[in-house]
Scaffold this active site. Structure first.
Site, PDB file in Angstrom:
ATOM      1  N   ARG A 232     -26.814 -12.066  26.232  1.00 62.80           N
ATOM      2  CA  ARG A 232     -27.036 -13.389  25.649  1.00 62.80           C
ATOM      3  C   ARG A 232     -28.017 -14.191  26.500  1.00 62.80           C
ATOM      4  O   ARG A 232     -28.919 -14.845  25.974  1.00 62.80           O
ATOM      5  CB  ARG A 232     -25.727 -14.162  25.493  1.00 62.80           C
ATOM      6  CG  ARG A 232     -25.909 -15.470  24.697  1.00 62.80           C
ATOM      7  CD  ARG A 232     -24.626 -16.256  24.553  1.00 62.80           C
ATOM      8  NE  ARG A 232     -24.759 -17.328  23.577  1.00 62.80           N
ATOM      9  CZ  ARG A 232     -25.209 -18.549  23.831  1.00 62.80           C
ATOM     10  NH1 ARG A 232     -25.610 -18.855  25.064  1.00 62.80           N
ATOM     11  NH2 ARG A 232     -25.292 -19.458  22.881  1.00 62.80           N
ATOM     12  N   CYS A 233     -27.852 -14.152  27.812  1.00 62.45           N
ATOM     13  CA  CYS A 233     -28.756 -14.892  28.699  1.00 62.45           C
ATOM     14  C   CYS A 233     -30.213 -14.441  28.537  1.00 62.45           C
ATOM     15  O   CYS A 233     -31.130 -15.255  28.643  1.00 62.45           O
ATOM     16  CB  CYS A 233     -28.360 -14.683  30.156  1.00 62.45           C
ATOM     17  SG  CYS A 233     -26.854 -15.530  30.666  1.00 62.45           S
TER      18      CYS A 233
END
Length: 410
Positions: free
Chosen positions: A391-392
Site C-alpha cells: 500500500r505504501c
C-alpha cells in the site's frame, strides 16, 4: 477520468516509483537524515519492485512510473520552472548559490534532470567554481541537492479522493520535494490536465499543517478515514474535511488518533481495508480514540466534531452496516511485532477480497486466506527494509465504483 472512491474497488491505474540512483546513495551515515532504518540493496530492491509491478499488470492494472511522468513534463517550460523554483530557491541554497545551481539544472536534458531531482546532486557533480558559503562548508562527495529515497512510497505525497487529489505538505523536510514533483505532474502532464482537476489540499504550500497519504483511507459511500499520526495533524484533518464537505465530495470524515511512535507512523502501518466490510488489523493495536467530522450546514463551511465510543462501530455506522469484520492474526506479541515491522497489515487491495502482500508475512497472509481473502504475494526482502508495504508503494489513480453493501433484512 481519475477517481478513487474506495480502498477496495477494482484497481485500474496506479502510480509507482521504481527505485534507482537515490537508493544507491543511501548510506549508514545518511540513512537517519533520509528517514530510513536500514541501507537497502538497490539492485535487489529494483528486482522486487519489478515483480510487484508485474503482479499488478497481470491483474489488469495500468502502471505509471513517476520518473517517466516527471521527465515528460520537464520538457514543458512552465513545468520545469515550477519544479526548479522550489528546488533551487534562495531559501534552500542561499542567495549566492541558488542562481548558479538553477542554471546547471536548467541546462540538463529532462531524463538527466529527473535522475538528479530524485537521486540527488553532489558538490563534485555540480562542478561549480563559485565563492559560496554552502559550497565551502561541504566536501566534494556531499550533497547540495539531497536524494529522495522515500519517493519509493508514492502513497504519501498525494492521495486521490472522490474525483480530486490532495497534495501533502510532508511532516519531514527530507520528503517535501516529493510533493513539488507530484504537484507539477498533476498540473502539467496531459494525463491530468483535461478535466480541471480539483485539488482538495494544496500541499505545496508548506505553511499548511502536515498531512500524509499513508493516513488517508477512502472507505467509500462518501466516507473518508484519516489517521492522526506523528505525520498527519488534527488541523490538517479539519481543513481537508471542510474542503471535501464544501465541494460535496464527502459526507463524513472519521479521524483516528494513533500513538505518536515510529512503529505507528501512518494508519496503514497497522490496518488496511481488504473487502467491503473487512479490515486487517495489527493484533497489538490498542483501542484508538476516534472522532466523526460532519458538515454543520448546507454549505459545509462549518465542521462538527463528535467523539465516537469506538472506531470500528463508527466505521460500520458511517457505511450503513451493522458491523465490520476485523481480522487479526493469532500470534504472540513478538511475532505480531515482527510482522507489523514487516508491514504485514499494509496490503494493497486490487479488488474486493483480493490483496497484494509481502510473502514474508506468512502468519498474517495465512489468516487472510482462511477468512476468504485472496492474497497475491511478492518478495520483500529488500523493499520491506524500507518500512513500507504494497500500500505504501502505490498511489491509486483510478478504481472502479463499489456498490455500498446492503444489510440483509430478516
Amino acid at each position: 477520468m481519475f477517481t478513487v472512491s474506495s480502498e477496495i474497488g477494482r484497481l485500474r491505474q496506479v502510480l509507482l516509483h521504481r527505485p534507482d540512483l537515490e537508493l544507491l546513495r543511501l548510506t549508514p551515515a545518511n540513512k537517519d537524515d533520509l528517514l530510513f532504518d536500514e541501507v537497502l540493496w538497490a539492485k535487489r530492491a529494483r528486482q522486487e519492485h519489478d515483480v510487484f509491478a508485474d503482479a499488478l499488470r497481470e491483474r489488469g492494472v495500468q502502471v505509471h512510473y513517476l520518473a517517466d511522468l516527471l521527465a515528460e513534463i520537464l520538457k514543458i517550460d512552465d513545468a520545469r520552472a515550477q519544479v526548479l523554483d522550489h528546488t533551487a530557491s534562495e531559501a534552500a541554497l542561499g542567495p549566492t548559490l541558488a542562481g548558479p545551481v538553477r542554471a546547471v539544472l536548467d541546462d540538463m536534458d529532462p531524463q538527466t534532470l529527473t535522475r538528479h531531482l530524485i537521486g540527488g546532486l553532489t558538490k563534485a557533480e555540480l562542478g561549480l567554481a563559485v565563492h559560496n558559503l554552502l559550497l565551502s562548508a561541504v566536501d566534494d562527495g556531499d550533497f547540495v541537492l539531497a536524494p529522495l529515497p522515500n519517493h519509493l512510497f508514492t502513497r504519501d505525497p498525494s492521495a486521490w479522493i472522490y474525483g480530486g487529489v490532495t497534495l501533502h505538505p510532508m511532516a519531514k523536510a527530507a520528503r517535501r520535494r516529493e510533493t513539488v514533483h507530484l504537484g507539477a505532474v498533476y498540473r502539467h502532464h496531459p494525463m491530468f490536465t483535461g478535466d480541471g482537476l480539483p485539488v482538495w489540499y494544496p500541499g505545496t504550500d508548506f505553511a499548511l499543517p502536515s498531512l500524509e497519504g499513508g493516513d488517508v483511507h477512502v472507505l467509500g459511500d462518501g466516507v473518508v478515514l484519516i489517521g492522526m499520526s506523528e505525520r498527519t495533524t488534527p488541523q490538517a484533518v479539519e481543513l481537508l474535511a471542510r474542503r471535501l464537505f464544501t465541494a460535496g465530495a464527502a459526507r463524513e470524515v472519521i479521524a483516528a488518533r494513533l500513538p505518536r511512535r515510529r512503529a505507528f507512523m501512518h494508519l496503514d502501518t497497522v490496518m488496511t481495508m481488504v473487502d467491503r466490510d473487512t479490515f486487517t488489523v495489527y493484533p497489538e493495536l490498542p483501542p484508538l480514540r476516534s472522532y466523526s467530522l460532519t458538515p454543520g450546514n448546507d454549505h459545509g463551511l462549518e465542521v462538527l466534531v463528535h467523539e465516537n465510543e469506538s472506531l470500528f462501530p463508527a466505521i460500520a455506522r458511517a457505511l450503513g452496516l451493522s458491523r465490520v469484520h476485523v481480522l487479526t492474526a493469532d500470534q504472540d506479541i513478538r511475532a505480531a511485532e515482527r510482522e507489523q515491522w514487516d508491514d504485514g497489515d499494509n496490503v494493497l487491495a486490487l479488488e474486493p477480497g483480493v490483496v497484494v502482500a509481502y510473502e514474508r508475512n506468512v502468519t498474517t497472509n495465512t489468516m487472510l486466506r482462511r477468512n476468504g481473502i485472496e492474497v497475491i504475494t511478492i518478495p520483500g526482502g529488500e523493499l520491506g527494509r524500507g518500512r513500507g508495504g504494497p500500500r505504501c508503494m502505490s498511489c491509486p489513480l483510478q478504481r472502479d465504483e463499489v456498490t455500498p453493501m446492503k444489510e440483509a433484512t430478516p
